[in-house]
Write a protein that holds these residues in place. Structure first.
Motif, PDB file in Angstrom:
ATOM      1  N   LEU A 112     -49.241 -48.836  -6.087  1.00  0.00           N
ATOM      2  CA  LEU A 112     -48.160 -49.907  -5.607  1.00  0.00           C
ATOM      3  C   LEU A 112     -48.608 -50.405  -4.399  1.00  0.00           C
ATOM      4  O   LEU A 112     -49.212 -49.687  -3.308  1.00  0.00           O
ATOM      5  N   LYS A 113     -48.737 -51.322  -4.428  1.00  0.00           N
ATOM      6  CA  LYS A 113     -49.942 -52.333  -2.848  1.00  0.00           C
ATOM      7  C   LYS A 113     -48.221 -52.168  -2.162  1.00  0.00           C
ATOM      8  O   LYS A 113     -48.324 -51.872  -1.019  1.00  0.00           O
ATOM      9  N   THR A 114     -47.450 -52.843  -2.768  1.00  0.00           N
ATOM     10  CA  THR A 114     -46.062 -53.336  -2.245  1.00  0.00           C
ATOM     11  C   THR A 114     -45.075 -51.977  -2.861  1.00  0.00           C
ATOM     12  O   THR A 114     -44.689 -51.378  -3.642  1.00  0.00           O
ATOM     13  N   PRO A 115     -44.210 -51.958  -1.894  1.00  0.00           N
ATOM     14  CA  PRO A 115     -43.032 -51.251  -2.761  1.00  0.00           C
ATOM     15  C   PRO A 115     -41.734 -51.010  -3.384  1.00  0.00           C
ATOM     16  O   PRO A 115     -41.669 -52.952  -3.504  1.00  0.00           O
ATOM     17  N   LEU A 116     -40.707 -50.507  -4.854  1.00  0.00           N
ATOM     18  CA  LEU A 116     -40.223 -51.839  -5.203  1.00  0.00           C
ATOM     19  C   LEU A 116     -38.969 -51.121  -4.422  1.00  0.00           C
ATOM     20  O   LEU A 116     -38.787 -53.310  -4.767  1.00  0.00           O
ATOM     21  N   LEU A 117     -38.683 -51.431  -3.448  1.00  0.00           N
ATOM     22  CA  LEU A 117     -37.464 -51.318  -2.977  1.00  0.00           C
ATOM     23  C   LEU A 117     -37.504 -52.038  -1.833  1.00  0.00           C
ATOM     24  O   LEU A 117     -38.740 -51.003  -0.752  1.00  0.00           O
ATOM     25  N   SER A 118     -37.186 -52.833  -1.052  1.00  0.00           N
ATOM     26  CA  SER A 118     -36.950 -52.939   0.195  1.00  0.00           C
ATOM     27  C   SER A 118     -36.493 -52.029   1.017  1.00  0.00           C
ATOM     28  O   SER A 118     -35.777 -50.673   0.582  1.00  0.00           O
ATOM     29  N   GLU A 119     -36.488 -51.992   2.766  1.00  0.00           N
ATOM     30  CA  GLU A 119     -36.233 -50.396   3.011  1.00  0.00           C
ATOM     31  C   GLU A 119     -34.433 -50.502   3.061  1.00  0.00           C
ATOM     32  O   GLU A 119     -34.558 -49.189   3.227  1.00  0.00           O
TER      33      GLU A 119
END
Length: 488
Positions: A404-411
């Motif tokens: 994953l380049k970007t996380p599944l969930l936001s902070e």
């Protein structure tokens, strides 16, 4: 007794409907399950996923292709439309009519169906599954032991409060409150939040009743389980305890001082959320994880990046937490009709969605729309964060074919999950026996009536004592005796 008679008639009607459906099955295989163009037809009903929803149609068309490619399972998933309105009520009307899908999503109303032996025991299917048995969390396993008809493998469903960061950062006592979120400091935080320039009109809004408020405050008042253990070792129902009286007095103060939305009784989940995005209310609660993620994406879309959400802790007092977790049964989930001729195939669909490829499909959405492959990495799009959600299972550790380049969930969403895990505790509630259900419903309605009137100031707080007496006469003493025999 009227309610019991009505239930018996409904149950008999349902059994007759199943019989009628079975009799007409041979003449309706193409539309009611069976073989269609060489495929096995699996009829499925799920909230918001009817044939009139283009996104749902696309999802299940793609799922059929994935099942064929990955599992050599040739199925035609036929979506069943449920009329608009209360899903639980509309679904049961559908079932009573004899229109019985193979796979059924329940959001309440399942227990009376299960008691007629019309839902399949999922235990042997899960034991023999390829993937699902490895996704179960301890609370899933306990719920299935108690009630093996519903399956819902999701993270803890605790609801966490959230507020816009741009407003939070203007509250003078914000950091003091986060460090020590007592009910007094929560009250102070709300008052200062209402004083923020161009800030909200009310401090917190909830959807129709105080359940969501309870996620924030109940345990601080010492209500850490449904049945509270008294000094003499016996149990009393939490809603008739002095701790409940103190909590309702606090809610009344929130209402009187304009902190609790004066229109909370008429709010639904969608109007509550709209009030949040429109800046009318300061705090709402949402299920930790993906729901908080959706709230965060929508809030930033409407009000800019500075409005990213801050997750608030549960109030601190005698205890601290987002309400205890019920392990009696899943409150919602997937069931298989015991009358289905394709039970094994229906379960294979559920099991596939727990596989690595099934999880990729269900969790990430459609390539080119919700994610792109960039430099052999999965890059999630704004559309993913703004609208996509897993319809089925959510493993705690998602394994993807590419990193994953970007996380599944936001902070904020990750923070909400961390807090839910940190404050996890188990409830001691139990399923109410059928012979007590009508009395229990009447007692719960009595509570709601008194609680609403006390909070909104129509009754003084001392009327709580009258409620307790009425509750005991309505069957409360009998239920309390049963609880003390049942709770170990």
């Amino acid at each position: 007794m009227k309610k019991n008679k009505k239930f018996m008639v409904s149950a008999m009607s349902l059994v007759m409907a199943f019989g009628l459906a079975a009799c007409s099955e041979d003449s309706a295989k193409d539309s009611k399950g069976g073989d269609k163009d060489g495929k096995t037809t699996i009829r499925l009903v799920m909230k918001d996923d009817g044939p009139s929803n283009p996104a749902a149609v696309k999802y299940y068309d793609n799922l059929e292709k994935a099942l064929k490619a990955d599992e050599n399972l040739d199925v035609d998933i036929e979506l069943v439309e449920v009329p608009q309105g209360n899903y639980s009520e509309k679904l049961n009307l559908l079932l009573y009519s004899g229109d019985i899908p193979d796979l059924i999503y329940f959001q309440g109303g399942d227990q009376q169906i299960a008691e007629q032996n019309l839902l399949e025991d999922l235990t042997p299917y899960i034991e023999d599954s390829k993937y699902l048995k490895d996704l179960l969390q301890p609370y899933n396993e306990k719920r299935l032991e108690n009630y093996p008809y519903l399956l819902w493998v999701k993270p803890l469903d605790s609801k966490t409060p959230v507020v816009r960061a741009d407003w939070f950062n203007q509250v003078p006592s914000a950091q003091e409150f986060i460090a020590n979120p007592t009910t007094d400091n929560y009250y102070k935080f709300f008052k200062e939040l209402l004083a923020v320039p161009n800030g909200p009109k009310n401090g917190v809004s909830v959807a129709g009743d105080i359940t969501e408020l309870d996620y924030m405050f109940e345990m601080a008042f010492g209500i850490n389980q449904t049945w509270l253990k008294k000094d003499d070792g016996t149990y009393e129902y939490s809603k008739v305890s002095n701790k409940e009286k103190e909590k309702l007095a606090f809610y009344n103060q929130l209402y009187k001082d304009g902190i609790l939305d004066p229109q909370y009784l008429t709010k639904q989940w969608d109007t509550k959320e709209k009030a949040f995005y429109d800046g009318e209310t300061g705090v709402i609660v949402g299920t930790n994880g993906k729901v908080v993620d959706l709230y965060n994406g929508k809030m930033k879309q409407v009000n800019g990046d500075s409005a990213e959400l801050v997750v608030l802790p549960p109030a601190k007092g005698e205890f601290q937490g987002f309400a205890p977790t019920d392990i009696t049964k899943e409150s919602r989930g997937m069931a298989i009709s015991s009358q289905s001729e394709n039970k094994e195939i229906a379960f294979k669909i559920l099991d596939y969605l727990a596989s690595p490829k099934g999880q990729m499909f269900d969790r990430l959405g459609f390539e080119g729309e919700h994610y792109n492959i960039v430099d052999n990495q999965i890059e999630l799009t704004d559309k993913y964060y703004g609208e996509w959600y897993a319809r089925y299972w959510e493993a705690t550790d998602l394994k993807t074919e590419q990193p994953l380049k970007t996380p599944l969930l936001s902070e904020p969403a990750v923070k909400s999950q961390e807090l839910a895990k940190e404050f996890y505790s188990e409830d001691n509630s139990f399923m109410i026996p059928e012979e007590h259900v009508s009395k229990w419903d009447a007692m719960e309605n009595l509570y709601k009536e008194y609680a609403t009137d006390i909070i909104t100031g129509k009754r003084p707080i001392d009327d709580f004592d009258s409620f307790v007496k009425e509750w005991e006469k309505a069957g409360g003493k009998e239920l309390t005796d049963y609880a003390n025999k049942t709770i170990k």
